[in-house]
Design an enzyme around this catalytic site. Structure first.
Site, short mmCIF file in Angstrom:
data_model
loop_
_atom_site.label_atom_id
_atom_site.label_comp_id
_atom_site.label_asym_id
_atom_site.label_seq_id
_atom_site.Cartn_x
_atom_site.Cartn_y
_atom_site.Cartn_z
N GLY A 35 -5.44 7.79 60.63
CA GLY A 35 -4.70 6.53 60.57
C GLY A 35 -3.35 6.75 59.90
N GLY B 225 -0.35 4.15 60.17
CA GLY B 225 -0.53 2.77 59.73
C GLY B 225 0.25 2.45 58.47
N GLN B 226 0.03 1.24 57.94
CA GLN B 226 0.80 0.79 56.76
C GLN B 226 0.65 1.77 55.59
OE1 GLN B 226 -0.62 -2.58 54.53
NE2 GLN B 226 1.32 -2.91 53.50
N ILE C 71 -3.83 7.94 66.72
CA ILE C 71 -4.43 7.71 68.04
C ILE C 71 -3.33 7.59 69.09
CG2 ILE C 71 -6.64 6.67 67.38
CD1 ILE C 71 -5.25 3.91 67.86
N ASN D 229 -9.32 10.36 66.73
CA ASN D 229 -9.84 9.02 66.98
C ASN D 229 -11.23 8.95 66.35
OD1 ASN D 229 -11.00 6.73 68.04
ND2 ASN D 229 -10.05 6.97 70.05
N TYR E 61 -14.47 -8.32 58.56
CA TYR E 61 -13.78 -7.32 57.74
C TYR E 61 -14.60 -7.02 56.48
CZ TYR E 61 -9.92 -5.22 55.07
OH TYR E 61 -9.12 -4.39 54.33
N1 SER Z 1 -4.87 -6.61 53.15
C1 SER Z 1 -6.19 -6.87 53.64
C2 SER Z 1 -6.20 -8.10 54.47
O1 SER Z 1 -5.48 -9.01 54.16
C3 SER Z 1 -7.15 -7.03 52.50
O2 SER Z 1 -7.62 -5.81 52.08
O3 SER Z 1 -6.94 -8.18 55.41
#
Ligand code: SER
Length: 318
Positions: free
Chosen positions: A8, A11-12, A35, A54, A143
């Site tokens: 990853g 990503g951020q 990826i 991946n 999540y």
């Molecule tokens: N930054 C994440 C979110 O807002 C939380 O861990 O989904």
């Protein structure tokens, strides 16, 4: 840590953590795993090795681990909270089936692995103020479900197979290189972009909604120091509460406005983001991280704001 794989890496968090790890351990020792469709660009692409990894394809992880003799993995892939609500099956596939693949590879090749958890691993029934390290974790978001499972599965691989799994529960991460996407805490990044562009900010969560947040340099330090910590001191593993600051939209707005006097903000509450934010802690108790591996953040809201505004002005030519 000798050879590190960041999964990853575009990503951020990955885009900055990969560069920070290269600075500390040498460019050739840190592999950027990405990826198809999210290829590294610029310095991230040119400064060190990279390859397609991946998490849903175990073989792709194994190929990279063997090729670069990897001993440490930072597994940063995930769908954030808002987007995971619209794609729950995908969130599970990436977050948990993917984690399973990563853990199996680390078991076989003896790697250490960091797979972050989050403030999202808590829910309505968790104590919201100074949330303890060990407490109720019954989230109702996908999540959150994947993050609690991540903690449990990572601990399981440690106790059952001796895999060196370690992690923190990240709060909302504020950064200025790669934007986050699909998270509940993203507003605290977006607000800085609006301020620097001279735009009015439309805030998706209500005044009074407090959440834990952290500036990227502290988040990276947390991940790296935990992976370097003496294992004999660790009573916990997956995952440590860490905290740096807690604010609501009014507080971050007021802090930015001190530096950008004409800045305006209005509210247009997004019910999904609001309900997720309401279910998360207002602030975490990070005593265990401080005691077990000397965690200590450097940035508060004021110092982060000064740095964010300066970096974004340069980035956006303002
Ligand atoms: N930054 C994440 C979110 O807002 C939380 O861990 O989904």
């Amino acid at each position: 840590m000798k050879n590190i794989l960041v999964i990853g890496a575009t990503g951020q968090i990955g885009s900055e953590l990969t560069m920070e790890l290269r600075k500390r351990y040498g460019n050739e020792h840190v592999v950027a795993g990405y990826i198809f469709g999210a290829e590294p660009k610029g310095e991230l692409a040119t400064s060190g090795p990279s390859g397609i990894v991946n998490v849903t394809d175990r073989q792709s992880i194994e190929v990279a681990v063997k090729k670069y003799e990897i001993d440490t993995i930072y597994n940063l892939v995930a769908l954030l909270s808002v987007v995971a609500e619209s794609r729950p099956a995908m969130a599970w596939k990436i977050g948990i089936d993917g984690l399973w693949n990563v853990l199996e590879v680390t078991r076989e090749y003896g790697c250490a692995v960091f797979t972050p958890s989050s403030i999202g691993s808590f829910g309505e029934s968790t104590p919201h103020v100074k949330t303890p390290q060990d407490t109720v974790q019954r989230p109702r978001t996908m999540y959150g479900v994947t993050k609690v499972t991540t903690e449990l599965l990572s601990d399981y691989y440690h106790t059952k197979y001796g895999v060196d799994t370690r992690a923190v529960r990240f709060p909302g991460i504020i950064s200025n290189v790669t934007p986050p996407g699909g998270g509940t805490t993203d507003y605290a990044v977006d607000i800085y972009y609006s301020a620097v562009k001279g735009e009015k900010f439309i805030c998706p969560v209500k005044a009074g909604t407090f959440m834990d947040m952290m500036y990227m340099p502290d988040a990276m330090n947390a991940a790296i120091s935990l992976m370097e910590a003496d294992p004999a001191r660790l009573k916990h593993r997956n995952a440590f509460n860490i905290a740096a600051m807690s604010f609501d939209p009014e507080l971050i707005y007021a802090t930015i406005k001190k530096h950008v006097p004409g800045f305006e903000m209005i509210y247009e509450v997004d019910p999904l983001k609001q309900s997720i934010a309401d279910s998360w802690p207002d602030s975490l108790d990070d005593t265990c991280a401080r005691e077990e591996w000397d965690w200590e953040p450097q940035y508060d809201l004021e110092s982060m704001t000064v740095d964010m505004l300066e970096k974004l002005k340069a980035k956006l030519n303002k």
